[in-house]
Design a protein around this motif. Structure first.
Motif, short mmCIF file in Angstrom:
data_model
loop_
_atom_site.label_atom_id
_atom_site.label_comp_id
_atom_site.label_asym_id
_atom_site.label_seq_id
_atom_site.Cartn_x
_atom_site.Cartn_y
_atom_site.Cartn_z
N ASP A 283 1.04 -1.42 -0.37
CA ASP A 283 -0.10 -0.57 -0.08
C ASP A 283 1.00 0.92 -0.14
O ASP A 283 2.18 0.71 -0.20
N TRP A 284 0.19 2.07 -0.02
CA TRP A 284 0.83 3.65 0.04
C TRP A 284 1.99 3.73 1.27
O TRP A 284 3.14 4.73 1.23
N ARG A 287 4.89 1.85 0.80
CA ARG A 287 5.68 2.47 -1.02
C ARG A 287 6.81 3.19 -0.19
O ARG A 287 7.78 3.22 -0.55
N HIS A 288 6.31 4.00 0.56
CA HIS A 288 7.16 5.43 1.44
C HIS A 288 8.13 4.59 1.53
O HIS A 288 9.61 5.44 1.64
N GLU A 372 -6.68 6.23 -1.90
CA GLU A 372 -6.06 6.20 -2.78
C GLU A 372 -5.05 7.02 -3.92
O GLU A 372 -3.29 7.28 -3.90
N ARG A 376 -0.75 8.43 -3.86
CA ARG A 376 -0.56 8.61 -5.51
C ARG A 376 0.33 9.61 -5.73
O ARG A 376 1.42 9.40 -6.37
N PHE A 379 2.65 11.17 -3.80
CA PHE A 379 4.38 10.42 -3.53
C PHE A 379 4.83 10.64 -5.21
O PHE A 379 6.69 11.26 -4.83
#
Lengths: 441, 192
Positions: A283-284, A287-288, A372, A376, A379
């Motif tokens: 998930d975000w 991902r970070h 989401e 996104r 990011f």
């Protein structure tokens, strides 16, 4: 361990603090971060100048104290008691500490900006008081621990380095008025920055990651031995680097290599955790974290390069050091923190608003609170902005820094929208629930 | 859902040493459960697995097809006297055969089993909240509380001690007890 929780649940031996204890730190920290990013496009000239000047120090301390330290403090109040199965020693102290810290940071940043050394010293003194209260609170909380695992050790070491950093920072502030450190400003600032960045923040991130990354990725740290090696290498490397930076010794390279080895072990541990995860999709938040770990590789290479001193000219070394600092603050630390905030804040808000209603009414899942599209957007904007700004700073490219900081400002706005979308769930009027159902229906 | 075509008979084909108990086993003594689609869909297969296990005859073995190696299940099955043979047949394709070990083998594979009572899976509603990201374990357990009938109880399995669950249970008038198992997860019994 059998029956550690009594058979009848009339009292819980440990619990998380009330919502407002960590939340006030998080909201303030996020406001500081967004302010810094919105401020950045107006600081292009300063970003192209030498890094040691008042405006740059104001900007840096807004990020390091206002954003990073405030966040880590809030997260510590929230996570340490739950992760270590104990209770925060004093919520009241955490409340008092907040106001002293807020005033101290505001005074420091504003007086760095206008170049008023007395004001900086008073602000630094208030920050010292606030951090002392924080250390007392966390120290008493950790004191209840039955055993020191790898996470507890990282947290305890990070607190020691925080204390060292803030004492050193106060000495540096007083030195501006009384000039007793011998005028070696750049050596001192390099040592201070590494003590804060590696000893306080990176140590805390490593410790938290051993708990949170397996928890969020549905995995586990199967072999703790490399983590213990990482812990000791990082400590030895940092203490050595700190002393050799202060003395401007060539041995700094050796200790930088030890730190790089510790970073390598940490990244290896995280690779193993993520490789054996049971949830394929990242998930975000994760991902970070993953992106920050990749940035940490570049940051470590850059740090090793600077430690060797094999740079074409002093001027380029200064540009490289500026880019290194910017990459550390934004690409490694800030991206990591954002990733963890995307997990912690939805949890915190969900727990406050919905946990009493679960099983009684339909409530959204905690993962639905973030969404989401906004994370996104944030990011990609943040990463593009960081890349352009850091490259522009290193190669003194004004247009690139200007575009990069504008993209960073946009990323700041996207981040603000993302967290506000979570916080609105604290206001029932903005996020009404469907009609009540019969229990168990 | 059973899937005999993909799970049946592959123990021999991999070259893995086959325990005596599984040699020349006729098909009617294999109970096969394929939970891969269920797990991929995000559903929890533990209840189905335990139902299948509880319905096994003494001379039958249980074959589970899953997308990952179900390590926590080994402990649960060991406590019930089952040894296992694990095969990884490809990415997200695991086949585990659980068979009744003799008394000596069972003791070797589950040294702690004799020292603690077996979990009363049969008379409790099992809520397996392992492998979930917080706060989903708490949400899953709270959602199941209305299922507790008079005199009944929930046995909740979690990866961590459910610290944040306790105040919620107290508020709703439930009594609870948590044990850390020797296999690394926690079992919380909840009743009125």
């Amino acid at each position: 361990m059998v029956g550690s929780k009594p058979a009848s649940g009339n009292s819980a031996p440990a619990r998380q603090p009330s919502l407002w204890v960590p939340l006030r730190y998080f909201v303030t920290a996020q406001a500081a971060f967004v302010t810094a990013l919105l401020w950045a496009p107006w600081q292009v000239d300063n970003l192209l100048d030498f890094y040691y000047q008042g405006n740059g120090l104001a900007f840096t301390h807004l990020l390091t104290l206002g954003w990073i330290t405030m966040t880590v403090m809030g997260a510590s109040f929230q996570l340490v008691p739950v992760a270590l199965e104990t209770t925060l020693w004093s919520e009241r102290l955490a409340g008092w500490q907040y106001w002293i810290m807020l005033l101290g940071v505001a005074l420091m940043v504003s007086h760095f900006w206008i170049g008023h050394h007395h004001g900086v010293a008073i602000g630094a003194g208030l920050v010292l008081i606030a951090i002392t209260l924080f250390l007392i609170n966390m120290g008493r909380t950790l004191w209840q621990l039955p055993r020191w695992d790898i996470i507890g050790r990282h947290v305890a070491a990070a607190l020691v380095y925080l204390a060292s950093t803030v004492v050193m920072g106060n000495l540096m502030a007083l030195d501006k008025m009384f000039d007793f450190l011998g005028g070696q400003v750049l050596r001192t600032i390099h040592a201070h920055a590494h003590l804060a960045g590696i000893g306080w923040v990176t140590m805390m991130i490593f410790g938290a990651s051993y708990k949170l990354i397996p928890m969020f990725s549905l995995s586990e740290l199967r072999n703790e031995r490399p983590a213990y090696w990482e812990f000791w290498l990082l400590n030895v490397g940092l203490v050595g680097l700190y002393l050799t930076l202060l003395m401007e010794s060539v041995w700094a390279t050796l200790f930088a290599i030890l730190i790089a080895a510790a970073v390598g072990l940490f990244l290896w541990n995280m690779r193993e955790v993520l490789r054996t995860r049971r949830r394929p999709r990242l998930d975000w938040g994760l991902r970070h974290s993953l992106s920050a770990m990749i940035t940490l590789i570049f940051l470590t290479i850059l740090g090793l390069w600077l430690a060797t001193g094999w740079v074409l000219s002093d001027e380029f070394a200064a540009r490289l050091a500026f880019g290194y600092g910017a990459l550390a603050l934004l690409g490694w630390i800030s991206v990591t923190i954002i990733g963890m905030m995307y997990k912690i804040i939805p949890f915190l808000v969900w727990h406050h608003r919905y946990s009493d209603l679960v099983g009684l009414r339909p409530v959204p899942a905690a993962t639905q609170l973030l969404g989401e599209s906004t994370p996104r957007l944030e990011f990609w904007l943040l990463h593009a902005g960081i890349a352009m700004t850091v490259v522009g700073v290193i190669f003194t490219c004004g247009p690139l820094v200007q575009v990069g900081t504008l993209v960073l400002a946009a990323a700041g706005l996207a981040f603000a929208v993302a967290v506000c979308r979570i916080y609105r769930h604290l206001v029932p009027r903005l996020t009404p629930l469907p009609e009540a159902q019969t229990a168990g229906a | 859902m059973t899937n005999e075509s993909s799970c049946h008979g592959d123990a021999q084909s991999t070259g893995t040493p086959i325990p005596e108990a599984l040699r020349n086993l006729p098909d009617d003594r294999r109970v096969i459960l394929d939970v891969r689609d269920q797990v991929r869909a995000g559903e929890e297969p533990f209840q189905r697995i335990m139902q299948s296990v509880m319905s096994l005859r003494d001379d039958q073995v249980f074959v589970l097809c899953n997308i990952f190696e179900p390590i926590p299940l080994y402990g649960v099955m060991a406590q019930r006297g089952f040894a296992h043979l694990t095969e990884r047949r490809g990415p997200q394709d695991w086949c585990i055969t659980f068979y009744r070990a003799d008394a000596q083998a069972a003791a070797a594979s589950a040294p702690a089993a004799a020292s603690r009572p077996a979990a009363p899976v049969g008379d409790a509603i099992v809520v397996d909240a392992r492998g979930l990201e917080p706060p989903q374990p708490m949400a899953k357990i709270l959602e199941n509380l209305p299922r507790i009938a008079a005199g009944g109880q929930i046995l909740a399995l979690t990866d961590r001690r459910p610290m944040l669950l306790y105040p919620k249970l107290e508020e709703r008038g439930f009594t609870f007890s948590t044990e850390e198992t020797t296999h690394g997860w926690f079992e919380t019994r909840i009743w009125k």
